[in-house]
Design a protein around this motif. Structure first.
Motif, PDB file in Angstrom:
ATOM      1  N   GLY A   1       0.830  -1.210   0.000  1.00  0.00           N
ATOM      2  CA  GLY A   1       0.000   0.000   0.000  1.00  0.00           C
ATOM      3  C   GLY A   1       0.863   1.258   0.000  1.00  0.00           C
ATOM      4  N   ARG A   2       1.933   1.185   0.828  1.00  0.00           N
ATOM      5  CA  ARG A   2       2.817   2.349   0.894  1.00  0.00           C
ATOM      6  C   ARG A   2       3.547   2.566  -0.445  1.00  0.00           C
ATOM      7  NH1 ARG A   2       5.235   1.358   5.923  1.00  0.00           N
ATOM      8  NH2 ARG A   2       3.283   2.006   6.870  1.00  0.00           N
ATOM      9  N   ALA A   3       3.937   1.436  -1.062  1.00  0.00           N
ATOM     10  CA  ALA A   3       4.621   1.529  -2.364  1.00  0.00           C
ATOM     11  C   ALA A   3       3.699   2.128  -3.412  1.00  0.00           C
ATOM     12  CB  ALA A   3       5.090   0.149  -2.800  1.00  0.00           C
ATOM     13  N   LEU A   4       2.438   1.712  -3.338  1.00  0.00           N
ATOM     14  CA  LEU A   4       1.442   2.217  -4.287  1.00  0.00           C
ATOM     15  C   LEU A   4       1.241   3.725  -4.079  1.00  0.00           C
ATOM     16  CD1 LEU A   4      -0.202   0.506  -6.330  1.00  0.00           C
ATOM     17  CD2 LEU A   4      -2.164   0.844  -4.835  1.00  0.00           C
ATOM     18  N   TYR A   5       1.201   4.097  -2.802  1.00  0.00           N
ATOM     19  CA  TYR A   5       1.013   5.511  -2.449  1.00  0.00           C
ATOM     20  C   TYR A   5       2.188   6.338  -2.962  1.00  0.00           C
ATOM     21  CZ  TYR A   5       0.490   9.653   0.460  1.00  0.00           C
ATOM     22  OH  TYR A   5       0.363  10.945   0.894  1.00  0.00           O
ATOM     23  N   LEU A   6       3.406   5.799  -2.736  1.00  0.00           N
ATOM     24  CA  LEU A   6       4.601   6.525  -3.184  1.00  0.00           C
ATOM     25  C   LEU A   6       4.643   6.626  -4.706  1.00  0.00           C
ATOM     26  CD1 LEU A   6       7.478   5.327  -0.852  1.00  0.00           C
ATOM     27  CD2 LEU A   6       6.597   7.644  -1.127  1.00  0.00           C
ATOM     28  N   MET A   7       4.212   5.548  -5.355  1.00  0.00           N
ATOM     29  CA  MET A   7       4.218   5.556  -6.829  1.00  0.00           C
ATOM     30  C   MET A   7       3.261   6.632  -7.350  1.00  0.00           C
ATOM     31  SD  MET A   7       3.691   2.266  -9.249  1.00  0.00           S
ATOM     32  CE  MET A   7       1.946   2.462  -9.454  1.00  0.00           C
ATOM     33  N   PHE A   8       2.116   6.704  -6.709  1.00  0.00           N
ATOM     34  CA  PHE A   8       1.123   7.703  -7.115  1.00  0.00           C
ATOM     35  C   PHE A   8       1.663   9.113  -6.871  1.00  0.00           C
ATOM     36  CE2 PHE A   8      -2.819  10.196  -6.256  1.00  0.00           C
ATOM     37  CZ  PHE A   8      -3.328  10.111  -7.524  1.00  0.00           C
ATOM     38  N   TYR A   9       2.331   9.267  -5.728  1.00  0.00           N
ATOM     39  CA  TYR A   9       2.905  10.582  -5.411  1.00  0.00           C
ATOM     40  C   TYR A   9       3.993  10.953  -6.430  1.00  0.00           C
ATOM     41  CZ  TYR A   9       4.995  14.428  -2.911  1.00  0.00           C
ATOM     42  OH  TYR A   9       5.464  15.660  -2.592  1.00  0.00           O
ATOM     43  N   ALA A  10       4.832   9.946  -6.763  1.00  0.00           N
ATOM     44  CA  ALA A  10       5.902  10.203  -7.745  1.00  0.00           C
ATOM     45  C   ALA A  10       5.309  10.566  -9.097  1.00  0.00           C
ATOM     46  CB  ALA A  10       6.793   8.976  -7.866  1.00  0.00           C
ATOM     47  N   LEU A  11       4.232   9.875  -9.438  1.00  0.00           N
ATOM     48  CA  LEU A  11       3.565  10.141 -10.714  1.00  0.00           C
ATOM     49  C   LEU A  11       3.077  11.592 -10.769  1.00  0.00           C
ATOM     50  CD1 LEU A  11       2.733   8.359 -13.170  1.00  0.00           C
ATOM     51  CD2 LEU A  11       0.487   8.187 -12.138  1.00  0.00           C
ATOM     52  N   LEU A  12       2.493  12.026  -9.674  1.00  0.00           N
ATOM     53  CA  LEU A  12       1.995  13.410  -9.641  1.00  0.00           C
ATOM     54  C   LEU A  12       3.150  14.398  -9.585  1.00  0.00           C
ATOM     55  CD1 LEU A  12      -1.130  13.415  -7.312  1.00  0.00           C
ATOM     56  CD2 LEU A  12      -1.066  13.689  -9.765  1.00  0.00           C
TER      57      LEU A  12
END
Lengths: 564, 255
Positions: free
Chosen positions: A522-533
């Motif tokens: 979940g944290r990895a997914l969150y970080l990926m989304f943040y990096a994407l933005l």
């Protein structure tokens, strides 16, 4: 009438004259250049305002023809309103620049370019024929390039000016194509003539498709590039490298060209439902993306840039829903609001530099820092009911009393839905602020909300009637934007589910501290989304990569062919 | 005989791959004046050859279609190549070759020869001025390669401004004649052709953007140089203004 016509002609030519005088005589004299520019701009604004008042009194729109095959000017409500708005914003920017730019090199050149830009926009919004429109549309991109790259010492300014110019050029092409199709199909370059023919022969086809649909999609594409819609938006946040007055003029005026184009071609879009659906989808994606990207910026000007992108998305979405006059009202309101923010951004930056640390402020704490604010003393159920129900009642009643028929238009229902969501969001954010007397705070917020909504509803309604006096035309636009009832219901439910889900997620993320319960995945997914933005969805990176590939091929071809 | 003249015309009025010879010829000419003269005279000579040979009567309709497509390809190819040219002379040659390839398209679509001649001139006159400016830049810097020395606008304001305005005129910026001849020729073609031509203004815009980036931006750190004389820059301005005036009021598209 002849005097008024001569007066009207002078409005767009006054800034041209000013630019020529500065370039010829006052380039080296700062005071004279500034004085000339501001004086001529004031006259242009005065002229535009007089013409608008004259129209309000006489109610007659007409075309000024100078005897050539192009170069005609259309004095209709849209052009007169936009003339007044553009010359007004430009005058503010001129006055602001007098002191702001005084230490910059090329002071005279800057004012001359500012004048030329204003003149070209004035010609663009009043063009009564396709050639004038295409020429002015093209020239906006050229002059903006030089304005954004005014500071030659900074290569970044040139680079971002180039990005803007190439995106604008990309948007020129569909407009050219649409103009050529219209000219060839209706055998005229005159916009009023073409629109009259569209009304009498709406079913004409090209390549087996309705001409109105084909040209509608092309015009929408041209509008998308000018109004920084998703995938054509990368230039907008980076234009902050230009001088602040140019940012203000651009975000308040130039970027609104998309909304203008939709409105200018409204008689065509009455028969171009697919183009309107496309505009709705692109506008919605842009509004959401722009707002999301705005939230993660830590630079005030970049944040304002993405805010403009979100607003432009909303404006194009309004057009996609058939609410064309609302888009014009929106662009004017947003223009004044954004110009004041840009012109004040320097002070904000200055304040932030002078004062170490941000003063304790409840709004800042809850909205910007996202720290949980002190809990409201209002009972939970009362706060929730007020937040959700009040906007619905206020927005619904105000529209019911102004024009009941609007409730039968799908576009209006969607817009009211967005209005309700925005109102609820505003009230929700406000009620979280700590206050000695929460009832007093809530009542204050509610009264302000009611005043704003009623004011906005009344003004936008009368403004819509001013721009589109014919009820048939505005109903035709709503009809063109409509979809099948079942699809519409499904869309509204989907949007409602997304918004309610978003609210629920925000609420539970705060109250249950979901962040602490995220697993590794979940944290990895969150970080990926943040990096994407934070990488702005990699759109600019993809473009940069593709352009590098093309440059490599071009170089290879040149070497292979011996540069001949 | 007719076809030989046609091939010779394709060298003088550049059409790929014979345009290679046209470009080679321009490169080999010494000095800006000779290049400027050549870029105006050679395409006109090519058009005169087309008139003299009466080749238009011998071209079957299907050849017109393929010839037109080839002209579009030639124009796009040169525009695409121009985006990486950083030497002003090469940049000008590639772009004028791109523009002149479209003269073939206009001719093949049945435009009167006089119209095609005006079309060619709309591109050749600014190109000739650019060759003169290239020579002026070479005299001052030892070469006209942009990008090595940024911010030339600080050291050579009049020369840089002349280069900027002339480049805009060459690449079909309104209100210069190249825009209107281009617009008119687009308007006379079948609409299905227009999407094929649409990348052209985009590539020209890209080439211009890179050209200006190299010419205008950055810090100038070189030796002081003598700028273009006031009279010379005024003369260049006068030529461009005259072409603009003639276009708008003297029987051009705008009249």
């Amino acid at each position: 009438m002849i005097t008024m016509d001569a007066f009207a002609v002078s409005v767009p030519f006054l800034p041209v004259l000013s630019a020529l005088l500065i370039l010829a005589f006052f380039r080296r004299s700062q005071p004279l250049a500034a004085r000339t520019s501001v004086t001529f701009m004031s006259l242009a604004f005065f002229g535009a305002a007089v013409l608008l008042v004259h129209y309000l009194l006489s109610g007659q729109a007409h075309v000024l023809d100078f005897g050539g095959s192009w170069g005609t000017i259309w004095l209709d409500p849209l052009s007169l309103v936009l003339w007044t708005f553009i010359s007004g914003i430009s005058l503010i920017v001129h006055i602001y620049s007098v002191r702001y730019m005084v230490e910059e090199p090329g002071y005279g050149r800057f004012f001359a370019l500012l004048d030329l830009m204003t003149a070209v926009i004035l010609f663009m919004v009043a063009a009564a024929d396709l050639i004038t429109l295409v020429v002015a549309w093209f020239l906006v991109g050229v002059i903006l390039y030089f304005l954004l790259g005014h500071d030659h010492r900074r290569p970044a300014a040139g680079r971002y000016a180039f990005w803007t110019q190439i995106t604008y050029r990309f948007g020129d092409l569909p407009l050219w194509f649409a103009a050529l199709i219209l000219i060839r199909s209706y055998h005229s370059i005159s916009l009023p003539v073409i629109f009259a023919q569209i009304q009498s022969h709406p079913g004409l086809q090209i390549w087996g498709l309705p001409i109105t649909e084909v040209t509608g999609v092309l015009l929408a594409l041209a509008a998308f590039s000018r109004s920084a819609q998703f995938l054509l938006h990368t230039w907008l946040p980076y234009t902050m490298d230009g001088p602040t007055p140019v940012s203000a003029l651009m975000h308040a005026g130039i970027v609104n060209a998309g909304g203008f184009l939709f409105n200018r071609f409204a008689p065509l879009f009455e028969h171009a439902g697919m183009a309107l659906h496309l505009a709705f989808a692109v506008g919605l994606v842009t509004a959401v993306t722009g707002s999301a990207l705005m939230l993660i910026q830590n630079d005030i000007k970049r944040s304002l840039g993405y805010s403009t992108m979100g607003q432009m998305g909303f404006m194009v979405m309004e057009c996609g829903l058939g609410a064309f006059p609302l888009a014009v009202f929106h662009l004017i309101a947003h223009g004044f609001f954004k110009a004041s923010l840009f012109l004040g951004s320097g002070n904000v930056i200055g304040d932030a530099r002078r004062h170490d640390g941000v003063p304790p402020d409840p709004i800042y704490t809850s909205v910007v820092e996202r720290r949980p604010a002190k809990p409201s003393r209002l009972p939970w159920l009362v706060a929730a009911s007020l937040t959700v129900l009040v906007p619905m009642v206020v927005i619904g009643l105000s529209h019911f009393f102004v024009a009941e028929r609007l409730f039968y238009e799908q576009g209006v229902v969607v817009l009211l839905f967005f209005g309700w969501v925005t109102g609820a969001q505003a009230l929700f954010a406000a009620h979280k602020m700590s206050q000695q007397d929460p009832w007093r705070l809530m009542m204050g917020i509610l009264v302000s909300f009611v005043v704003v909504v009623i004011g906005y509803t009344l003004i936008s309604h009368y403004f819509a009637h001013f721009l589109y006096p014919s009820l048939k035309e505005s109903q035709g636009l709503f009809q063109a934007a409509s979809i099948r009832a079942l699809s519409f219901d499904a869309l509204v439910f989907l949007l409602a589910a997304i918004f309610v889900g978003g609210w629920a997620l925000t609420f539970f993320a705060d109250s249950l501290e979901l962040g602490n319960h995220l697993g590794r995945r979940g944290r990895a997914l969150y970080l990926m989304f943040y990096a994407l933005l934070s990488r702005e969805l990699y759109v600019a990176d993809v473009y940069a990569y593709l352009s590098q590939v093309l440059l490599r091929w071009s170089r290879w071809l040149n070497v292979w062919l011996g540069w001949c | 005989m007719v076809w030989s003249l046609g091939l010779l015309a394709a060298i003088l009025l550049p059409l790929f791959p014979l345009s290679w010879a046209f470009n080679r010829l321009l490169t080999s000419l010494p000095g800006g004046w000779s290049q400027a003269l050549a870029v105006i005279v050679l395409p006109q000579a090519g058009l005169e050859l087309l008139r003299f040979s009466h080749i238009a009567h011998h071209v079957p309709p299907s050849w017109r279609l393929y010839g037109g497509l080839w002209a579009v390809f030639s124009s796009l190819l040169y525009a695409f190549r121009a985006i990486t040219a950083r030497e002003v002379g090469i940049w000008t040659r590639l772009l004028v070759s791109s523009g002149l390839a479209l003269a073939w398209l206009a001719w093949l679509s049945g435009a009167p020869l006089a119209t095609v001649q005006v079309f060619a001139l709309a591109f050749c006159v600014p190109a000739a001025l650019l060759f003169l400016l290239t020579a002026a830049l070479t005299r001052r810097m030892g070469g006209a390669y942009l990008g090595l020395q940024g911010g030339l606008v600080v050291a050579l304001p009049r020369l840089s401004a002349s280069l900027v305005v002339t480049a805009l005129a060459l690449l079909g910026t309104p209100l210069f004649p190249a825009f209107f001849v281009l617009w008119r020729s687009f308007g006379q073609l079948p609409l299905a052709w227009v999407p094929l031509l649409m990348p052209l203004p985009l590539l020209w815009g890209w080439a211009t953007g890179r050209f200006f980036q190299d010419l205008l931006y950055g810090d100038f750190r070189g030796e002081p140089m003598t700028d273009l004389g006031r009279m010379t820059s005024a003369l260049i301005g006068l030529v461009l203004f005259a072409s603009l005036f003639l276009n708008l009021f003297g029987g051009g598209f705008g009249a």
